[in-house]
Motif scaffolding. Structure first.
Motif, PDB file in Angstrom:
ATOM      1  N   ALA A 159       0.818  -1.214   0.000  1.00 17.02           N
ATOM      2  CA  ALA A 159       0.000   0.000   0.000  1.00 17.02           C
ATOM      3  C   ALA A 159       0.852   1.265   0.000  1.00 17.02           C
ATOM      4  O   ALA A 159       0.343   2.357  -0.279  1.00 17.02           O
ATOM      5  N   LYS A 160       2.133   1.145   0.286  1.00 20.34           N
ATOM      6  CA  LYS A 160       3.002   2.314   0.272  1.00 20.34           C
ATOM      7  C   LYS A 160       3.169   2.868  -1.139  1.00 20.34           C
ATOM      8  O   LYS A 160       3.413   4.059  -1.328  1.00 20.34           O
ATOM      9  N   TYR A 161       3.036   2.002  -2.142  1.00 19.51           N
ATOM     10  CA  TYR A 161       3.258   2.414  -3.527  1.00 19.51           C
ATOM     11  C   TYR A 161       1.966   2.934  -4.155  1.00 19.51           C
ATOM     12  O   TYR A 161       0.862   2.535  -3.779  1.00 19.51           O
ATOM     13  N   ASP A 162       2.146   3.798  -5.150  1.00 20.51           N
ATOM     14  CA  ASP A 162       1.047   4.272  -5.962  1.00 20.51           C
ATOM     15  C   ASP A 162       0.268   3.074  -6.509  1.00 20.51           C
ATOM     16  O   ASP A 162       0.856   2.094  -6.971  1.00 20.51           O
ATOM     17  N   ALA A 163      -1.080   3.143  -6.466  1.00 22.80           N
ATOM     18  CA  ALA A 163      -1.905   2.010  -6.896  1.00 22.80           C
ATOM     19  C   ALA A 163      -1.999   1.896  -8.408  1.00 22.80           C
ATOM     20  O   ALA A 163      -2.592   0.944  -8.919  1.00 22.80           O
TER      21      ALA A 163
END
Length: 793
Positions: A216-220
């Protein structure tokens, strides 16, 4: 008396000291530390920390490092050694360590990658290695000889799980919808406008990270995952530099210069690149009208000739031990020349020639691109991984293009015509990001942050037809399209790891506001939606030789400018493409289980994955007045289940073989108007790379690629088999390196697609051909030859 008292006191103190030491030695001790890479200081997750018995040389207890490289374990052993290891790195062994107050603090343990010692320089291991981490795989570009002088797109084609077709479209495990990042952030250089990734050469790339199930830390963004290209930045103190020269056929000439100066407070870094390349493309197209039996056939040669320049400048300022400020900029400039010549034939129902004509194109364009970033990082004193990171990133891309087309009749019906097009394109993107990491103890870690991306685009496209000696604007093909998208996101994750088991879970919320406007018709499209994107990852280490990972993530693909903009490309005016302003985003739920094995001289990785995608975007072909039109549409759902295998075997120091195989079976369900697109199919791909160390300090490499044929919603795509080869020799005591490479040795890389419907069929064939490149690089100062890697040393 005084002397006797002193002697007695000293004897008593010594006895107590010896007793305490014996108690400490006979009791339980704690061993702590952090494992990092010698080159670059990156933490090494899942490294093995083994406590062994010196007498039997067998293991007593052990653990694995966390995401941040830290470890902690306890033992009551007395005659022991400590060994730290990880796949692709040299083992380190420690003997005769003495605890202090029951604790052995090993501090930072630095692991070297497998390397060959030269007289003046340490050179990285000979094989580009894939490292497995909790939520990604890291592919060190290393010394891939066959990538000499190659662009970033060609480097990506050698990365496991990644394929790049002849059009430059990137797919991951057979699926498009990949988000490509540079240094972990979105970049104009990764966009679809122009050959942007062509300005990044293999010399500049440190590593490529493949993230099939991002946390979830990364851009979806990106339904099939994320590819992160990390640009190198020298970190050694003093003055360092290297220079590279490449030349090849077809014309492929480039120059690269890397300079770095590092002091106690400042790190100044720069890279300069310039070059010229020709990209020829042989094309063939056939449009058949199955109702009346007529057809239009064309065969031609297209060129994309590029003169490109790239400069990266930046500085790190170390405010103090815990705070660093980074300011960097990247400017790229392309000058394009795109001549083409295509011959057309119009045939009747009996396959007899009706008319024949020739279409020539002259296209010139300039593409300025620049990027700037301000980044601040603060490391808190209470824990080395307790930090705060803020970055502000700006990107700009422009295109000023003009094209002239002329049709000249050769025989039969009159097809003489003259057209011209004009394109003025501008895109600005701003990204603001804040990340906070807080370890609460050795087991628990929390991450939280937010991101705000603003994307503003304007595309002014005009087509003029020459009528009676005067150019007249064609209103059906001329438009001004404006695109404005804002995405706001916040996320939170938690990680827990103890012993051999670890888990990481989180959720990301993204709110999207999209507005498009087609000025000519005042057609507007407004979309506002909010989504949650959960993710979960877990891992378990059964032994030093066997470990498993599992992951889940939800992803989105938002239609971009080129999907939404209803502009036409008339290079071939019988096969045109247009966008669809009504497109909706597609969503994917992705599941994956991975096992990793270390078997002597071999390392194996086996993955099983499943992806379920809704509102799938597909290019749908229609046929009107002998013209084939391609337009993206939301077409139902797709279920894909696949397996992936990666393996490496080194039976001898002079020989290494690496393989990468991917197979997936997919189930399509969908319809558009009255047409149904339900079908089942499969596809697979394989890469096999061998590396040999030959006499006279020569290295040889060969990489074979195979991509199977597969069915599409309206037709099929043919298979592909091609081979890349290269050789390298070190000179000047390792300071210099000469390379020779041949990409597509047998000129067998051909892209063929066929669409068959009730009333029409289309056939398309494209081929680039063989590329031969010769390169030389040299390191000066404290630097080393680039060796087309960019790895930190």
């Amino acid at each position: 008396m005084h002397l006797k008292f002193t002697t007695t006191s000293f004897t008593l103190f010594l006895a107590l000291l010896v007793t305490n030491i014996n108690l400490a030695q006979n009791g339980e001790i704690e061993i702590v530390g952090t494992v990092i890479e010698q080159s670059g200081g990156q933490p090494v997750a899942f490294a093995t920390v083994l406590v062994g018995d010196k007498t039997t040389q067998k293991g007593i207890t052990g653990t694995t490092t966390l995401d941040d490289g830290s470890f902690s374990l306890k033992t009551d052993a007395q005659n022991y050694f400590i060994e730290i290891s990880f796949i692709g790195f040299e083992k380190k062994r420690f003997d005769d360590l003495v605890p202090a107050n029951g604790v052995i603090d090993m501090g930072q343990v630095k692991l070297n990658q497998d390397a060959q010692q030269l007289s003046e320089v340490v050179v990285e291991g000979e094989v580009s290695r894939t490292q497995f981490k909790l939520d990604k795989r890291v592919f060190n570009v290393g010394k891939d000889i066959s990538s000499t002088g190659a662009s970033a797109l060609e480097v990506l084609n050698n990365v496991p799980s990644v394929n790049v077709n002849i059009e430059g479209q990137i797919s991951l495990r057979g699926s498009q919808g990949v988000q490509v990042l540079i240094n972990g952030k979105p970049s104009i250089l990764t966009g679809d406008g122009g050959n942007a990734l062509g300005t990044i050469t293999s010399d500049m790339i440190e590593r490529v990270e493949v993230i099939t199930n991002p946390s979830a830390k990364y851009d979806a963004e990106g339904t099939s995952g994320i590819i992160n290209i990390v640009i190198k930045k020298e970190e050694r103190e003093g003055f360092n530099g290297s220079i590279s020269l490449n030349t090849g056929s077809p014309d492929n000439h480039s120059f690269g210069l890397s300079l770095n100066r590092r002091t106690e407070r400042f790190n100044l870094f720069s890279q300069l690149g310039a070059g010229y390349r020709e990209l020829p493309n042989d094309t063939e197209n056939i449009n058949r009208n199955l109702t009346d039996g007529t057809s239009i056939a064309s065969i031609g040669e297209e060129f994309r000739n590029e003169e490109f320049y790239n400069i990266i400048l930046g500085t790190d300022y170390y405010i103090n031990q815990n705070n660093v400020l980074t300011l960097s900029g990247n400017f790229a400039y392309e000058i394009e020349d795109q001549p083409s010549n295509t011959k057309y034939k119009s045939l009747d129902a009996d396959n007899q020639l009706v008319s024949e004509w020739e279409r020539t194109e002259t296209t010139e364009a300039t593409n300025p691109k620049y990027q700037y970033e301000l980044q601040y990082k603060s490391d808190f004193k209470d824990h080395e991984d307790h930090d705060l990171l803020f970055s502000a990133l700006g990107n700009f891309f422009g295109k000023d293009q003009s094209s002239d087309f002329e049709d000249v009749t050769i025989s039969g019906e009159d097809n003489d015509a003259t057209q011209r097009t004009r394109t003025e394109f501008q895109e600005a993107e701003y990204t603001f990001k804040l990340d906070y990491t807080r370890p609460f103890n050795e087991e628990w870690t929390m991450e939280a942050g937010g991101q705000y991306i603003l994307n503003d685009v304007s595309n002014d496209y005009e087509v003029d037809d020459l009528e009676n000696g005067v150019y007249v604007s064609n209103p059906d093909l001329t438009n001004v399209f404006e695109y404005d998208q804002k995405v706001f996101a916040v996320y939170g994750t938690g990680a827990y790891e103890i012993g051999k088991w670890g888990m990481k879970a989180g959720v990301r919320m993204e709110q999207t506001n999209l507005n498009t406007l087609l000025q000519n018709t005042n057609q507007k499209n407004e979309q506002k939606y909010t989504n949650l994107f959960p993710s979960a990852h877990t891992s378990y280490k059964f032994s030093d030789k066997v470990s498993m990972q599992a992951g889940y993530s939800r992803r989105v693909y938002r239609p971009d400018l080129w999907d939404l903009n209803p502009f036409f490309n008339i290079r071939n005016n019988f096969n045109i493409r247009q966008g669809n302003p009504e497109l909706q985003p597609e969503y994917t739920d992705s599941y994956e289980i991975t096992s990793i094995y270390v078997l002597g001289k071999a390392s194996l990785n086996f993955s099983v994955y499943h992806r379920y995608t809704t509102d799938v975007i597909e290019s749908i072909f229609s046929y009107e007045d002998e013209v084939t039109i391609s337009k993206p549409e939301n077409i139902g759902t797709n279920k894909a289940t696949g397996v992936e295998f990666n393996g490496k075997y080194s039976p001898a120091k002079w020989f290494t073989v690496t393989t990468d195989m991917n197979y997936n079976k997919f189930d399509r369900k969908g319809s558009l108007d009255t047409q149904v697109f339900d079908f089942n199919a499969d596809r697979w791909s394989m890469k096999l790379m061998t590396k040999l160390k030959l006499p006279a300090d020569i290295d040889f490499e060969a990489t074979g690629n195979y991509q199977s044929s597969y069915e599409t919603v309206q037709g099929n795509t043919s298979d592909n088999l091609f081979l890349d080869m290269g050789a390298r020799k070190k000179i000047l005591k390792g300071k210099g390196v000469v390379n020779f490479s041949v990409r597509d040795v047998f000129a067998s890389r051909v892209n063929e697609t066929e669409t068959t419907q009730e009333t029409f069929s289309t056939y398309s064939r494209r081929q680039r051909g063989r590329f031969i490149t010769f390169g030389f690089s040299y390191g000066f100062g404290k630097g080393e030859a680039m060796e087309y890697s960019g790895r930190r040393r």
